[in-house]
Design an enzyme around this catalytic site. Structure first.
Site, PDB file in Angstrom:
ATOM      1  N   CYS A   2       0.856  -1.190   0.000  1.00  0.00           N
ATOM      2  CA  CYS A   2       0.000   0.000   0.000  1.00  0.00           C
ATOM      3  C   CYS A   2       0.893   1.242   0.000  1.00  0.00           C
ATOM      4  CB  CYS A   2      -0.875   0.020   1.251  1.00  0.00           C
ATOM      5  SG  CYS A   2      -1.861  -1.448   1.481  1.00  0.00           S
ATOM      6  N   ARG A  27       1.470   1.516  -6.112  1.00  0.00           N
ATOM      7  CA  ARG A  27       1.636   0.599  -4.973  1.00  0.00           C
ATOM      8  C   ARG A  27       0.333  -0.153  -4.646  1.00  0.00           C
ATOM      9  NH1 ARG A  27       6.276   1.774  -2.111  1.00  0.00           N
ATOM     10  NH2 ARG A  27       5.453   0.830  -0.227  1.00  0.00           N
ATOM     11  N   TRP A  77      -3.742  -1.860  -1.402  1.00  0.00           N
ATOM     12  CA  TRP A  77      -3.733  -3.130  -2.132  1.00  0.00           C
ATOM     13  C   TRP A  77      -4.149  -4.163  -1.104  1.00  0.00           C
ATOM     14  CZ3 TRP A  77      -0.614  -7.709  -2.007  1.00  0.00           C
ATOM     15  CH2 TRP A  77      -0.805  -8.557  -3.105  1.00  0.00           C
ATOM     16  N   ASN A 103       0.864   0.411   6.116  1.00  0.00           N
ATOM     17  CA  ASN A 103       1.347  -0.434   5.022  1.00  0.00           C
ATOM     18  C   ASN A 103       2.080  -1.607   5.666  1.00  0.00           C
ATOM     19  OD1 ASN A 103       2.217  -1.520   2.585  1.00  0.00           O
ATOM     20  ND2 ASN A 103       4.120  -0.344   2.637  1.00  0.00           N
ATOM     21  N   GLY A 104       1.721  -2.823   5.254  1.00  0.00           N
ATOM     22  CA  GLY A 104       2.397  -4.013   5.777  1.00  0.00           C
ATOM     23  C   GLY A 104       1.371  -5.032   6.245  1.00  0.00           C
ATOM     24  N   GLU A 486       9.491 -14.347 -19.592  1.00  0.00           N
ATOM     25  CA  GLU A 486       9.292 -12.914 -19.318  1.00  0.00           C
ATOM     26  C   GLU A 486       8.273 -12.323 -20.292  1.00  0.00           C
ATOM     27  OE1 GLU A 486       9.712 -10.925 -17.097  1.00  0.00           O
ATOM     28  OE2 GLU A 486       9.540  -8.973 -18.030  1.00  0.00           O
ATOM     29  N   LYS A 490       4.716 -10.579 -19.163  1.00  0.00           N
ATOM     30  CA  LYS A 490       4.308  -9.222 -19.576  1.00  0.00           C
ATOM     31  C   LYS A 490       2.917  -9.253 -20.189  1.00  0.00           C
ATOM     32  CE  LYS A 490       6.911  -6.739 -17.866  1.00  0.00           C
ATOM     33  NZ  LYS A 490       7.361  -7.724 -17.026  1.00  0.00           N
ATOM     34  N   GLU A 493       0.236 -10.058 -17.441  1.00  0.00           N
ATOM     35  CA  GLU A 493      -0.024  -9.106 -16.346  1.00  0.00           C
ATOM     36  C   GLU A 493      -0.653  -7.802 -16.819  1.00  0.00           C
ATOM     37  OE1 GLU A 493       3.234  -7.404 -14.066  1.00  0.00           O
ATOM     38  OE2 GLU A 493       4.630  -7.797 -15.675  1.00  0.00           O
ATOM     39  N   HIS A 509       5.945 -32.919 -24.751  1.00  0.00           N
ATOM     40  CA  HIS A 509       5.672 -33.723 -23.540  1.00  0.00           C
ATOM     41  C   HIS A 509       4.392 -33.277 -22.841  1.00  0.00           C
ATOM     42  CE1 HIS A 509       9.542 -35.693 -23.897  1.00  0.00           C
ATOM     43  NE2 HIS A 509      10.064 -34.512 -24.145  1.00  0.00           N
ATOM     44  N   LYS A 609       3.088  -2.712  -7.588  1.00  0.00           N
ATOM     45  CA  LYS A 609       4.449  -2.613  -8.115  1.00  0.00           C
ATOM     46  C   LYS A 609       5.434  -3.447  -7.320  1.00  0.00           C
ATOM     47  CE  LYS A 609       7.787  -1.209 -10.696  1.00  0.00           C
ATOM     48  NZ  LYS A 609       7.913  -1.842 -12.028  1.00  0.00           N
TER      49      LYS A 609
HETATM   50  C1  AGP Z   1       6.959  -7.730 -13.264  1.00  0.00           C
HETATM   51  O1  AGP Z   1       6.453  -7.006 -14.360  1.00  0.00           O
HETATM   52  C2  AGP Z   1       6.017  -7.694 -12.087  1.00  0.00           C
HETATM   53  N1  AGP Z   1       5.748  -6.354 -11.718  1.00  0.00           N
HETATM   54  C3  AGP Z   1       6.503  -8.576 -10.946  1.00  0.00           C
HETATM   55  O2  AGP Z   1       6.661  -9.891 -11.431  1.00  0.00           O
HETATM   56  C4  AGP Z   1       7.839  -8.153 -10.290  1.00  0.00           C
HETATM   57  O3  AGP Z   1       8.911  -8.401 -11.170  1.00  0.00           O
HETATM   58  C5  AGP Z   1       8.031  -8.996  -9.027  1.00  0.00           C
HETATM   59  O4  AGP Z   1       6.989  -8.703  -8.123  1.00  0.00           O
HETATM   60  C6  AGP Z   1       9.382  -8.761  -8.353  1.00  0.00           C
HETATM   61  O5  AGP Z   1       9.493  -7.411  -7.972  1.00  0.00           O
HETATM   62  P1  AGP Z   1      10.941  -6.884  -7.483  1.00  0.00           P
HETATM   63  O6  AGP Z   1      11.866  -6.982  -8.659  1.00  0.00           O
HETATM   64  O7  AGP Z   1      10.691  -5.471  -7.058  1.00  0.00           O
HETATM   65  O8  AGP Z   1      11.378  -7.764  -6.358  1.00  0.00           O
END
Ligand code: AGP
Length: 614
Positions: A2, A27, A77, A103-104, A486, A490, A493, A509, A609
């Site tokens: 958050c 966030r 969040w 936050n936490g 990767e 992308k 997400e 397989h 994020k």
């Molecule tokens: C990647 O596009 C995502 N936002 C997510 O997978 C991110 O890479 C992951 O949460 C790790 O974050 P960090 O690199 O800040 O540890």
């Protein structure tokens, strides 16, 4: 994760808080709220959903006749309790006099909640946060001092918490608390700011004070006092705020993601310029003594999550190829719960753009306890993960606002290439001509990246043509398996299309059962590489099952012209460096697909994020 903000000063408090929350939207964005102290009257405003909903609530208020000098705010969040107004922060004490944002995660909230209920406190939400409010309130009613009440209460809390706390009877201060969740204090002229992250105070504060874990700040308009959780004074040296508003502007791009994709060539130029004068010079590692760090190392463990885990996969190939040291790669969330064979001969590399990912921090702490040396690779040298590091490799990619990691991934790759080269130079584990050839190719990368960014028509066309598909399969082999993973991440997400990355050799397989005319297969391949012929065979197997084939390749392959329905090509580059270039079309394909589908590109649903909870 958050975002929390606090402000005490003479400007329009609700406006300062709202703009701070706006810059922290990456966030989390399930709900938002602020609390204002109007000369002892504490008013709370909350709204479900995007921050614009809270703005509408505030715009309906008339603050002109109020005397508001302090306030706190939160953007959520959801972790405990759904995204509802009742669960939105700030949360208030039963008498409405104490208010808090958090936050936490408070791990022992359940037992505390039951204890407080037995003592007559009433709860109105499903959040762990509300437990903290009533706990502090209980202490306040005895101690009659907000500072003392907070110090008493935090000793009873377990977990991660960054708080901003206000009390009706003490309108001259806001108390900020930090334990295992980031929190900073921005110093202004007769005004002060509190925030989870730097973007909220850029263009507002003049200096910054970084709180450390187990510290609280008593923030008044004209001074800030920092203490530990035992009430002992701590001397903090304010630091210059080396960011400008420009750093968090979109610079004319429609989305932060597109801006950050297009920043990549310059960021890599800067990384290379700092670390490598020319192909004939040794690689510098920014104060990191590679020789000392890798001395006696017999195994490297790379631990990360998400996109950073894919960077780890690339790094494994590069380190094994250039240094001959065995490398393992593990998702942090898996590493934590397995039998750990880490020892003092292990170098653990924790990769995290934010440096706040709870899983990665927990895993790195565990590796440290087992005797490993710790290297952290992060874009935030002020982050929590750095505390556990014997060495830090800064990405210096600039603030990455978009939830989808792009420029930070490319900076991770190049930083790790350079580190592997530096180690190989110290250990003489690779031929000098191989290393100088790699360095020369690295120096040529930014221009090649710009070529890719300047020719996006084919990518845009593919995005529009295939955005109606419900699923995608991404395949590759070797070092580019990470690229397939990767690229699929992308797409998933930000467009919400189900995309799976697979080792191409694994297709037969099982996953090949998925193939038909509705399942596009995107193949990442490098003509002339060791695995190229096998990749072509896999593509022919897919074609035989009527899958449409998209090739993302280092050059158009005329030999197989009829095999692919689309070919997206990047300039020729050696296989070991190809992930850096091949990933750019994959980023853009995801971006334009999400755009075509009208998705919230920078703030995709359900995501944040940085995931600061396990
Ligand atoms: C990647 O596009 C995502 N936002 C997510 O997978 C991110 O890479 C992951 O949460 C790790 O974050 P960090 O690199 O800040 O540890």
């Amino acid at each position: 994760m958050c975002g929390i903000v606090g402000y005490i000063g003479n400007n329009a408090v609700e406006e300062v808080l709202l703009s701070g929350l706006k810059s922290l939207e990456y966030r989390g964005y399930d709900s938002a709220g602020i609390a204002l102290n109007d000369n002892g009257q504490i008013d709370v405003y909350r709204a479900k959903g995007k921050l614009d909903n809270l703005s509408r609530v505030l715009n309906a208020q008339d603050f002109s006749h109020k005397h508001i000098s302090q306030g706190i705010g939160h953007i959520r969040w959801a972790t405990h309790g759904g995204a509802t107004v009742e669960n939105a922060h700030p949360h208030k004490s039963n008498d409405g006099k104490l208010v808090l944002v958090h936050n936490g995660i408070i791990e022992n909230y359940k037992e505390l909640r039951e204890e407080l209920k037995r003592e007559g406190f009433h709860f109105f939400s499903q959040t762990d946060t509300e437990t903290a409010v009533h706990l502090i309130d209980r202490e306040y009613k005895v101690l009659r001092s907000l500072e003392a009440a907070v110090i008493s209460a935090v000793s009873k809390l377990r977990g991660a918490f960054a708080f901003c706390i206000m009390h009706h009877d003490e309108p001259d201060k806001i108390i900020a608390v930090r334990k295992n969740a980031p929190l900073i204090v921005g110093l202004g002229n007769n005004e002060n700011f509190i925030a989870s992250d730097i973007p909220a105070i850029i263009g507002k504060a003049q200096k910054i004070v970084y709180l450390d874990d187990n510290e609280l700040a008593i923030v008044r308009k004209d001074n800030v006092t920092v203490k530990d959780f035992n009430g002992r004074l701590i001397n903090k040296n304010p630091e210059a705020l080396n960011f400008a508003a420009e750093d968090i502007s979109k610079r004319g791009y429609k989305h932060y993601m597109l801006k950050e994709i297009n920043e990549q060539p310059d960021i890599i130029r800067n990384v290379l310029a700092r670390r490598m004068k020319d192909a004939g010079s040794p690689v510098a590692t920014d104060g990191l003594d590679a020789g000392q760090l890798f001395a006696g190392v017999e195994k490297i463990e790379i631990i990360a999550c998400g996109t950073s885990l894919h960077a780890a996969m690339v790094a494994r190939h590069v380190f094994e190829e250039l240094t001959g040291i065995a490398v393992t790669v593990e998702a942090a969330s898996e590493y934590i719960y397995k039998r750990v064979l880490t020892d003092e001969k292990t170098l653990c590399i924790g990769i995290s753009q934010s440096g706040e990912t709870a899983d990665t921090i927990t895993a790195v702490k565990l590796a440290k306890e087992k005797g490993a040396k710790i290297l952290t690779v992060t874009n935030r040298i002020d982050s929590s993960i750095v505390r556990y590091a014997d060495g830090v490799l800064p990405l210096e990619a600039g603030i990455e606002v978009s939830v989808a990691a792009t420029k930070s991934y490319t900076a991770q790759l190049v930083s790790l290439y350079l580190l592997a080269i530096a180690v190989a130079e110290v250990r003489h584990s690779a031929a000098p001509e191989v290393l100088s050839g790699l360095k020369q190719e690295l120096l040529e990368l930014p221009a090649k990246m710009e070529q890719v960014l300047g020719a996006t028509e084919t990518i845009k066309r593919c995005a529009e043509k295939y955005c109606g598909n419900k699923s995608f399969i991404y395949i590759a082999r070797g070092i580019n398996l990470a690229s397939a993973y990767e690229g699929a991440l992308k797409l998933k997400e930000i467009s919400y299309i189900n995309a799976g990355g697979y080792a191409a050799g694994e297709l037969k397989h099982g996953p090949i059962a998925l193939l038909d005319e509705n399942m596009p297969v995107l193949a990442v391949l490098v003509p002339g590489s060791r695995t190229y012929d096998k990749m072509i065979s896999n593509c022919e197997e897919a074609k035989a099952r009527h899958a449409r084939l998209i090739a993302v390749t280092t050059e158009a392959d005329n030999a197989h012209e009829g095999l692919f329905d689309e070919q997206i090509k990047v300039p020729a580059v050696s296989e070991i460096l190809s992930p850096v270039l091949l990933n750019i079309p994959l980023q853009l394909l995801a971006y334009y697909t999400a755009e075509a589908l009208g998705r919230e590109v920078d703030q995709p649903r359900n995501l944040a994020k940085s995931v600061t909870v396990e």
